[in-house]
Motif scaffolding. Structure first.
Motif, PDB file in Angstrom:
ATOM      1  N   ALA A 113      -2.023  -7.852   4.681  1.00  0.00           N
ATOM      2  CA  ALA A 113      -1.576  -8.209   3.335  1.00  0.00           C
ATOM      3  C   ALA A 113      -1.447  -6.994   2.421  1.00  0.00           C
ATOM      4  O   ALA A 113      -2.182  -6.019   2.546  1.00  0.00           O
ATOM      5  CB  ALA A 113      -2.554  -9.210   2.720  1.00  0.00           C
ATOM      6  N   ILE A 114      -0.499  -7.099   1.497  1.00  0.00           N
ATOM      7  CA  ILE A 114      -0.310  -6.116   0.430  1.00  0.00           C
ATOM      8  C   ILE A 114      -0.600  -6.821  -0.886  1.00  0.00           C
ATOM      9  O   ILE A 114       0.011  -7.846  -1.197  1.00  0.00           O
ATOM     10  CB  ILE A 114       1.116  -5.554   0.426  1.00  0.00           C
ATOM     11  N   SER A 115      -1.528  -6.304  -1.642  1.00  0.00           N
ATOM     12  CA  SER A 115      -1.934  -6.951  -2.889  1.00  0.00           C
ATOM     13  C   SER A 115      -0.755  -7.088  -3.850  1.00  0.00           C
ATOM     14  O   SER A 115      -0.002  -6.133  -4.075  1.00  0.00           O
ATOM     15  CB  SER A 115      -3.047  -6.129  -3.549  1.00  0.00           C
ATOM     16  N   GLY A 116      -0.579  -8.292  -4.409  1.00  0.00           N
ATOM     17  CA  GLY A 116       0.473  -8.543  -5.382  1.00  0.00           C
ATOM     18  C   GLY A 116       1.858  -8.669  -4.795  1.00  0.00           C
ATOM     19  O   GLY A 116       2.847  -8.643  -5.539  1.00  0.00           O
ATOM     20  N   SER A 117       1.979  -8.818  -3.481  1.00  0.00           N
ATOM     21  CA  SER A 117       3.288  -8.889  -2.840  1.00  0.00           C
ATOM     22  C   SER A 117       3.269  -9.938  -1.744  1.00  0.00           C
ATOM     23  O   SER A 117       2.243 -10.180  -1.102  1.00  0.00           O
ATOM     24  CB  SER A 117       3.657  -7.521  -2.250  1.00  0.00           C
ATOM     25  N   SER A 118       4.429 -10.538  -1.494  1.00  0.00           N
ATOM     26  CA  SER A 118       4.567 -11.468  -0.373  1.00  0.00           C
ATOM     27  C   SER A 118       4.922 -10.720   0.915  1.00  0.00           C
ATOM     28  O   SER A 118       4.923 -11.308   1.998  1.00  0.00           O
ATOM     29  CB  SER A 118       5.646 -12.508  -0.676  1.00  0.00           C
ATOM     30  N   LEU A 119       5.236  -9.431   0.796  1.00  0.00           N
ATOM     31  CA  LEU A 119       5.555  -8.614   1.960  1.00  0.00           C
ATOM     32  C   LEU A 119       4.273  -8.272   2.720  1.00  0.00           C
ATOM     33  O   LEU A 119       3.173  -8.338   2.176  1.00  0.00           O
ATOM     34  CB  LEU A 119       6.273  -7.337   1.530  1.00  0.00           C
TER      35      LEU A 119
ATOM     36  N   GLY B   6      -0.757   3.198   0.848  1.00  0.00           N
ATOM     37  CA  GLY B   6      -1.754   2.501   0.050  1.00  0.00           C
ATOM     38  C   GLY B   6      -3.122   2.597   0.690  1.00  0.00           C
ATOM     39  O   GLY B   6      -3.339   3.359   1.631  1.00  0.00           O
ATOM     40  N   TYR B   7      -4.049   1.795   0.179  1.00  0.00           N
ATOM     41  CA  TYR B   7      -5.425   1.859   0.672  1.00  0.00           C
ATOM     42  C   TYR B   7      -6.106   0.503   0.487  1.00  0.00           C
ATOM     43  O   TYR B   7      -5.642  -0.357  -0.265  1.00  0.00           O
ATOM     44  CB  TYR B   7      -6.212   2.958  -0.038  1.00  0.00           C
ATOM     45  N   ALA B   8      -7.222   0.329   1.205  1.00  0.00           N
ATOM     46  CA  ALA B   8      -7.951  -0.937   1.185  1.00  0.00           C
ATOM     47  C   ALA B   8      -9.386  -0.678   1.595  1.00  0.00           C
ATOM     48  O   ALA B   8      -9.765   0.442   1.942  1.00  0.00           O
ATOM     49  CB  ALA B   8      -7.293  -1.939   2.138  1.00  0.00           C
ATOM     50  N   VAL B   9     -10.176  -1.744   1.557  1.00  0.00           N
ATOM     51  CA  VAL B   9     -11.542  -1.674   2.091  1.00  0.00           C
ATOM     52  C   VAL B   9     -11.554  -2.366   3.447  1.00  0.00           C
ATOM     53  O   VAL B   9     -10.951  -3.428   3.628  1.00  0.00           O
ATOM     54  CB  VAL B   9     -12.563  -2.314   1.130  1.00  0.00           C
TER      55      VAL B   9
ATOM     56  N   HIS C  69     -10.938  -8.039  17.194  1.00  0.00           N
ATOM     57  CA  HIS C  69     -11.335  -8.392  15.831  1.00  0.00           C
ATOM     58  C   HIS C  69     -12.358  -7.412  15.242  1.00  0.00           C
ATOM     59  O   HIS C  69     -13.186  -7.802  14.410  1.00  0.00           O
ATOM     60  CB  HIS C  69     -11.891  -9.820  15.773  1.00  0.00           C
ATOM     61  N   SER C  70     -12.301  -6.159  15.656  1.00  0.00           N
ATOM     62  CA  SER C  70     -13.303  -5.174  15.223  1.00  0.00           C
ATOM     63  C   SER C  70     -12.916  -4.411  13.959  1.00  0.00           C
ATOM     64  O   SER C  70     -13.634  -3.498  13.551  1.00  0.00           O
ATOM     65  CB  SER C  70     -13.562  -4.161  16.348  1.00  0.00           C
ATOM     66  N   ALA C  71     -11.787  -4.789  13.322  1.00  0.00           N
ATOM     67  CA  ALA C  71     -11.325  -4.053  12.141  1.00  0.00           C
ATOM     68  C   ALA C  71     -10.944  -4.989  10.999  1.00  0.00           C
ATOM     69  O   ALA C  71      -9.781  -5.045  10.578  1.00  0.00           O
ATOM     70  CB  ALA C  71     -10.149  -3.148  12.503  1.00  0.00           C
ATOM     71  N   PRO C  72     -11.893  -5.756  10.453  1.00  0.00           N
ATOM     72  CA  PRO C  72     -11.589  -6.573   9.272  1.00  0.00           C
ATOM     73  C   PRO C  72     -11.060  -5.705   8.124  1.00  0.00           C
ATOM     74  O   PRO C  72     -11.586  -4.616   7.867  1.00  0.00           O
ATOM     75  CB  PRO C  72     -12.948  -7.185   8.913  1.00  0.00           C
ATOM     76  N   LEU C  73     -10.021  -6.193   7.447  1.00  0.00           N
ATOM     77  CA  LEU C  73      -9.330  -5.367   6.450  1.00  0.00           C
ATOM     78  C   LEU C  73      -8.899  -6.200   5.261  1.00  0.00           C
ATOM     79  O   LEU C  73      -8.273  -7.252   5.414  1.00  0.00           O
ATOM     80  CB  LEU C  73      -8.100  -4.710   7.090  1.00  0.00           C
ATOM     81  N   GLY C  74      -9.227  -5.723   4.056  1.00  0.00           N
ATOM     82  CA  GLY C  74      -8.774  -6.365   2.833  1.00  0.00           C
ATOM     83  C   GLY C  74      -7.321  -6.041   2.538  1.00  0.00           C
ATOM     84  O   GLY C  74      -6.688  -5.229   3.220  1.00  0.00           O
ATOM     85  N   ALA C  75      -6.765  -6.658   1.510  1.00  0.00           N
ATOM     86  CA  ALA C  75      -5.369  -6.420   1.133  1.00  0.00           C
ATOM     87  C   ALA C  75      -5.185  -4.982   0.663  1.00  0.00           C
ATOM     88  O   ALA C  75      -6.035  -4.415  -0.026  1.00  0.00           O
ATOM     89  CB  ALA C  75      -4.959  -7.391   0.032  1.00  0.00           C
TER      90      ALA C  75
ATOM     91  N   MET D 212     -16.804  -3.934  -0.264  1.00  0.00           N
ATOM     92  CA  MET D 212     -16.178  -3.743  -1.570  1.00  0.00           C
ATOM     93  C   MET D 212     -15.944  -2.270  -1.876  1.00  0.00           C
ATOM     94  O   MET D 212     -16.785  -1.425  -1.574  1.00  0.00           O
ATOM     95  CB  MET D 212     -17.058  -4.354  -2.665  1.00  0.00           C
ATOM     96  N   ILE D 213     -14.794  -1.990  -2.490  1.00  0.00           N
ATOM     97  CA  ILE D 213     -14.485  -0.686  -3.073  1.00  0.00           C
ATOM     98  C   ILE D 213     -13.890  -0.958  -4.444  1.00  0.00           C
ATOM     99  O   ILE D 213     -13.044  -1.852  -4.602  1.00  0.00           O
ATOM    100  CB  ILE D 213     -13.491   0.111  -2.204  1.00  0.00           C
ATOM    101  N   ALA D 214     -14.317  -0.227  -5.429  1.00  0.00           N
ATOM    102  CA  ALA D 214     -13.835  -0.424  -6.789  1.00  0.00           C
ATOM    103  C   ALA D 214     -12.310  -0.346  -6.836  1.00  0.00           C
ATOM    104  O   ALA D 214     -11.712   0.585  -6.295  1.00  0.00           O
ATOM    105  CB  ALA D 214     -14.444   0.626  -7.714  1.00  0.00           C
ATOM    106  N   GLY D 215     -11.680  -1.361  -7.440  1.00  0.00           N
ATOM    107  CA  GLY D 215     -10.240  -1.324  -7.651  1.00  0.00           C
ATOM    108  C   GLY D 215      -9.397  -1.991  -6.589  1.00  0.00           C
ATOM    109  O   GLY D 215      -8.166  -2.059  -6.739  1.00  0.00           O
ATOM    110  N   VAL D 216     -10.009  -2.485  -5.491  1.00  0.00           N
ATOM    111  CA  VAL D 216      -9.240  -3.176  -4.458  1.00  0.00           C
ATOM    112  C   VAL D 216      -9.884  -4.523  -4.151  1.00  0.00           C
ATOM    113  O   VAL D 216     -11.049  -4.764  -4.472  1.00  0.00           O
ATOM    114  CB  VAL D 216      -9.123  -2.353  -3.154  1.00  0.00           C
ATOM    115  N   GLU D 217      -9.108  -5.403  -3.525  1.00  0.00           N
ATOM    116  CA  GLU D 217      -9.636  -6.707  -3.158  1.00  0.00           C
ATOM    117  C   GLU D 217     -10.709  -6.553  -2.077  1.00  0.00           C
ATOM    118  O   GLU D 217     -10.554  -5.746  -1.160  1.00  0.00           O
ATOM    119  CB  GLU D 217      -8.501  -7.602  -2.647  1.00  0.00           C
ATOM    120  N   PRO D 218     -11.793  -7.297  -2.149  1.00  0.00           N
ATOM    121  CA  PRO D 218     -12.864  -7.180  -1.142  1.00  0.00           C
ATOM    122  C   PRO D 218     -12.431  -7.755   0.199  1.00  0.00           C
ATOM    123  O   PRO D 218     -11.450  -8.487   0.300  1.00  0.00           O
ATOM    124  CB  PRO D 218     -14.001  -7.998  -1.751  1.00  0.00           C
TER     125      PRO D 218
END
Length: 224
Positions: free
Chosen positions: A13-19, A102-105, A133-139, A211-217
């Motif tokens: 997922a990309i935060s704020g986008s349907s892409l 971009g970046y994520a947690v 399934h060893s790499a859970p990733l936020g948006a 969690m990382i400040a500024g991104v979705e958890p």
């Protein structure tokens, strides 16, 4: 033509986008926080080194996961993850920002018992790090990640890891520059940039939140 079905492309997922961001490869940096290196009995002065996970190891936030097989000591490692929109070889650190999408947690799940066995025998870490399934990733959040900011992880609401991105021994730009001397980086690559201290075991039924400040958890739960 072969009658073998084509593999499904992994996307995230990309935060704020349907892409969606298409994932090519996952690279991981070992021992990029001095306190984490010390807690595992390693020398924090080592040069950066890298290992890989398969691209389809990515799982989205909210996923309920089966507990991995062949381990009785599954560990969490919360990390800043950088997604590349460009690539190349021998990328100068000064030019690294230009290839970042971009970046994520993320969470680098580790079968610590298998890793310890591999280290003792001088064998590769693949089955300790690169399992399903060893790499859970936020948006993903578009843009270049900050050089400083809180990074933390909880298990069932209990704080386990609590650090700051400014404590990384090698910056994102330095990581990209070093990695690009080994392999040709390309759009779709993800780079897990290391974890602060506090790594520990996860039990069946527990919920892990990074969690990382500024991104979705990123939050995942393991089935009983």
């Amino acid at each position: 033509m072969s009658d073998v079905p084509a593999p499904t492309l992994t996307t995230t997922a990309i935060s704020g986008s349907s892409l969606r961001f298409p994932v090519r490869r996952i690279y991981c940096v070992g021992r990029n926080y001095a306190d984490h290196a010390r807690e595992l009995g390693n020398d924090p002065k080592d040069s950066p080194f890298f290992f890989c996970k398969p691209g389809d190891a990515v799982v989205a936030s909210g996923t309920r996961l089966a507990f991995p097989s062949r381990t009785s000591d599954l560990h969490h490692e919360v990390e800043l993850v950088v997604a590349l929109g460009g690539g190349g070889t021998h990328i100068a650190a000064a030019d690294a920002d230009a290839v970042i999408f971009g970046y994520a947690v993320g969470i680098d799940l580790t079968r610590r018992d298998l890793q310890a066995e591999a280290k003792k025998a001088g064998r590769p870490w693949d089955m300790a790090k690169g399992f399903d399934h060893s790499a859970p990733l936020g948006a993903l959040r578009k843009g270049v990640p900050p050089a400083a900011g809180a990074i933390s992880l909880t298990v069932d609401g209990e704080l386990r890891q609590n650090g700051n991105l400014e404590d990384m021994m090698w910056s994102v730009a330095e990581i990209i520059a070093a990695l690009s001397t080994y392999v040709a980086l390309a759009p779709g690559d993800l780079i897990f940039t290391g974890t602060p201290s506090g790594v520990g075991a996860i039990e069946r039924g527990q919920t892990v939140r990074g969690m990382i400040a500024g991104v979705e958890p990123i939050e995942i739960t393991f089935k009983e």
